[in-house]
Design a protein around this motif. Structure first.
Motif, PDB file in Angstrom:
ATOM      1  N   LEU A 276      -2.422  -0.394   1.123  1.00  0.00           N
ATOM      2  CA  LEU A 276      -3.429  -0.194   0.071  1.00  0.00           C
ATOM      3  C   LEU A 276      -4.615  -1.126   0.308  1.00  0.00           C
ATOM      4  N   ILE A 277      -5.780  -0.528   0.549  1.00  0.00           N
ATOM      5  CA  ILE A 277      -7.026  -1.292   0.681  1.00  0.00           C
ATOM      6  C   ILE A 277      -7.768  -1.186  -0.648  1.00  0.00           C
ATOM      7  N   ALA A 278      -7.965  -2.314  -1.315  1.00  0.00           N
ATOM      8  CA  ALA A 278      -8.677  -2.318  -2.598  1.00  0.00           C
ATOM      9  C   ALA A 278     -10.175  -2.393  -2.312  1.00  0.00           C
ATOM     10  N   VAL A 279     -10.887  -1.320  -2.638  1.00  0.00           N
ATOM     11  CA  VAL A 279     -12.311  -1.231  -2.285  1.00  0.00           C
ATOM     12  C   VAL A 279     -13.161  -1.915  -3.363  1.00  0.00           C
ATOM     13  N   SER A 280     -13.704  -3.079  -3.012  1.00  0.00           N
ATOM     14  CA  SER A 280     -14.342  -3.956  -4.000  1.00  0.00           C
ATOM     15  C   SER A 280     -15.861  -3.911  -3.964  1.00  0.00           C
ATOM     16  N   LYS A 281     -16.435  -2.985  -3.178  1.00  0.00           N
ATOM     17  CA  LYS A 281     -17.900  -2.884  -3.097  1.00  0.00           C
ATOM     18  C   LYS A 281     -18.523  -2.776  -4.485  1.00  0.00           C
ATOM     19  N   VAL A 282     -19.624  -3.475  -4.685  1.00  0.00           N
ATOM     20  CA  VAL A 282     -20.427  -3.415  -5.913  1.00  0.00           C
ATOM     21  C   VAL A 282     -19.706  -3.908  -7.173  1.00  0.00           C
ATOM     22  N   GLN A 283     -18.467  -4.328  -7.057  1.00  0.00           N
ATOM     23  CA  GLN A 283     -17.736  -4.755  -8.251  1.00  0.00           C
ATOM     24  C   GLN A 283     -18.136  -6.175  -8.651  1.00  0.00           C
ATOM     25  N   PRO A 284     -18.140  -6.440  -9.956  1.00  0.00           N
ATOM     26  CA  PRO A 284     -18.416  -7.802 -10.416  1.00  0.00           C
ATOM     27  C   PRO A 284     -17.363  -8.781  -9.870  1.00  0.00           C
ATOM     28  N   LEU A 285     -17.798 -10.002  -9.608  1.00  0.00           N
ATOM     29  CA  LEU A 285     -16.902 -10.978  -8.985  1.00  0.00           C
ATOM     30  C   LEU A 285     -15.662 -11.253  -9.831  1.00  0.00           C
ATOM     31  N   ASP A 286     -15.802 -11.209 -11.163  1.00  0.00           N
ATOM     32  CA  ASP A 286     -14.626 -11.538 -11.985  1.00  0.00           C
ATOM     33  C   ASP A 286     -13.538 -10.475 -11.847  1.00  0.00           C
ATOM     34  N   ARG A 287     -13.929  -9.229 -11.607  1.00  0.00           N
ATOM     35  CA  ARG A 287     -12.903  -8.193 -11.402  1.00  0.00           C
ATOM     36  C   ARG A 287     -12.187  -8.392 -10.068  1.00  0.00           C
ATOM     37  N   ILE A 288     -12.939  -8.779  -9.046  1.00  0.00           N
ATOM     38  CA  ILE A 288     -12.323  -9.031  -7.735  1.00  0.00           C
ATOM     39  C   ILE A 288     -11.392 -10.231  -7.844  1.00  0.00           C
ATOM     40  N   HIS A 289     -11.870 -11.254  -8.539  1.00  0.00           N
ATOM     41  CA  HIS A 289     -11.064 -12.453  -8.752  1.00  0.00           C
ATOM     42  C   HIS A 289      -9.734 -12.099  -9.415  1.00  0.00           C
ATOM     43  N   SER A 290      -9.819 -11.236 -10.411  1.00  0.00           N
ATOM     44  CA  SER A 290      -8.617 -10.834 -11.137  1.00  0.00           C
ATOM     45  C   SER A 290      -7.628 -10.104 -10.231  1.00  0.00           C
ATOM     46  N   VAL A 291      -8.138  -9.232  -9.367  1.00  0.00           N
ATOM     47  CA  VAL A 291      -7.251  -8.486  -8.461  1.00  0.00           C
ATOM     48  C   VAL A 291      -6.648  -9.428  -7.405  1.00  0.00           C
ATOM     49  N   LEU A 292      -7.418 -10.433  -6.984  1.00  0.00           N
ATOM     50  CA  LEU A 292      -6.875 -11.455  -6.078  1.00  0.00           C
ATOM     51  C   LEU A 292      -5.761 -12.236  -6.771  1.00  0.00           C
ATOM     52  N   THR A 293      -5.977 -12.560  -8.029  1.00  0.00           N
ATOM     53  CA  THR A 293      -4.982 -13.304  -8.796  1.00  0.00           C
ATOM     54  C   THR A 293      -3.682 -12.501  -8.927  1.00  0.00           C
ATOM     55  N   GLN A 294      -3.820 -11.170  -8.945  1.00  0.00           N
ATOM     56  CA  GLN A 294      -2.626 -10.318  -9.014  1.00  0.00           C
ATOM     57  C   GLN A 294      -1.929 -10.176  -7.666  1.00  0.00           C
ATOM     58  N   GLY A 295      -2.461 -10.839  -6.640  1.00  0.00           N
ATOM     59  CA  GLY A 295      -1.752 -10.882  -5.366  1.00  0.00           C
ATOM     60  C   GLY A 295      -2.290  -9.985  -4.276  1.00  0.00           C
ATOM     61  N   GLN A 296      -3.279  -9.157  -4.588  1.00  0.00           N
ATOM     62  CA  GLN A 296      -3.846  -8.273  -3.554  1.00  0.00           C
ATOM     63  C   GLN A 296      -4.590  -9.103  -2.511  1.00  0.00           C
ATOM     64  N   ARG A 297      -4.357  -8.836  -1.226  1.00  0.00           N
ATOM     65  CA  ARG A 297      -5.017  -9.594  -0.161  1.00  0.00           C
ATOM     66  C   ARG A 297      -5.681  -8.692   0.879  1.00  0.00           C
ATOM     67  N   ILE A 298      -5.784  -7.410   0.596  1.00  0.00           N
ATOM     68  CA  ILE A 298      -6.434  -6.483   1.527  1.00  0.00           C
ATOM     69  C   ILE A 298      -7.544  -5.758   0.772  1.00  0.00           C
ATOM     70  N   PHE A 299      -8.783  -5.942   1.238  1.00  0.00           N
ATOM     71  CA  PHE A 299      -9.940  -5.409   0.518  1.00  0.00           C
ATOM     72  C   PHE A 299     -10.850  -4.633   1.455  1.00  0.00           C
TER      73      PHE A 299
END
Ligand SMILES: *Cc1c(COP(=O)(O)O)cnc(C)c1O
Length: 217
Positions: A26-49
């Motif tokens: 699963l590649i989480a596509v973070s283009k154009v997303q606000p940094l706090d949303r990316i931060h939150s997904v990182l906090t949930q353990g996702q490491r592939i973007f």
């Protein structure tokens, strides 16, 4: 939707197809997303973007990597030849290799730098004039060109036409991969990742279903 929901749906789709859920990345596509949303997904353990612009990715990922450690970054947007070196320095994988000039630049820089991200050749399965990707009839030659230059070609990528059933496009991508001995299939987005998994996807690129829509704030 949450990251967990998408992971569960992807795993379910793999199981239904008789596949090992561990074979789908699963590649989480973070283009154009606000940094706090990316931060939150990182906090949930996702490491592939996934990101679609070199410059945009350069602006946010060095800081996130400093905070969260190793993050696998995949370039999923078009790559201009003059940004190839920057892309190779930042990304772990490039999904949008689609023309001889780019292949030749990658070969030259790989010889110079001694390393190259994992590569996917993008195929324009719908032969859409406005869309990036090598035409299906030119795919074998481009793949051979890359392999002859010792590039690490992991597989193929496609973005099916917006309003059509994606399944025949996923099947076409798989056929081209099989006849070239390639194992990776980067296909499937928020709206069709379960179909893509049923048709053999090894890498799904999911943005809005994880992060919410990308309407500018
Ligand atoms: C934006 C993008 C995605 C993710 O799209 P969603 O529909 O938000 O999941 C996947 N692949 C590519 C190439 C993209 O540009």
């Amino acid at each position: 939707m949450t990251l967990d929901t998408i992971r569960a749906r992807a795993a379910q789709a793999a199981q239904s197809a008789g596949r090992d859920p561990g074979d789908v990345t699963l590649i989480a596509v973070s283009k154009v997303q606000p940094l706090d949303r990316i931060h939150s997904v990182l906090t949930q353990g996702q490491r592939i973007f996934g990101e679609n612009k070199v410059q945009e990715a350069q602006g946010k990922w060095p800081d996130f990597r400093a905070t969260f450690g190793e993050v696998d970054l995949h370039l999923i947007g078009p790559l201009q030849t003059n940004k190839t070196r920057s892309a190779m320095e930042l990304f772990n994988a490039i999904h949008t290799v689609d023309r001889p000039k780019l292949v030749n630049t990658l070969i030259r820089l790989t010889q110079e730098m001694g390393t190259c991200p994992k590569l996917f050749i993008q195929i324009n399965t719908g032969a859409e004039p406005q869309k990036a990707g090598v035409l299906p009839q030119d795919a074998d030659a481009l793949i051979r060109n890359a392999q002859d230059g010792d590039l690490p070609v992991m597989g193929l990528m496609c973005i099916p036409p917006a309003d059509l059933d994606p399944a025949p496009h996923f099947d076409m991508l798989r056929e081209i991969a099989v006849r070239n001995g390639l194992l990776g299939l980067s296909m499937g987005m928020s709206g069709d990742f379960e179909t893509a998994i049923a048709h053999g996807a090894t890498h799904i690129r999911v943005g809005s279903a994880i992060f919410g829509d990308r309407t500018p704030l």
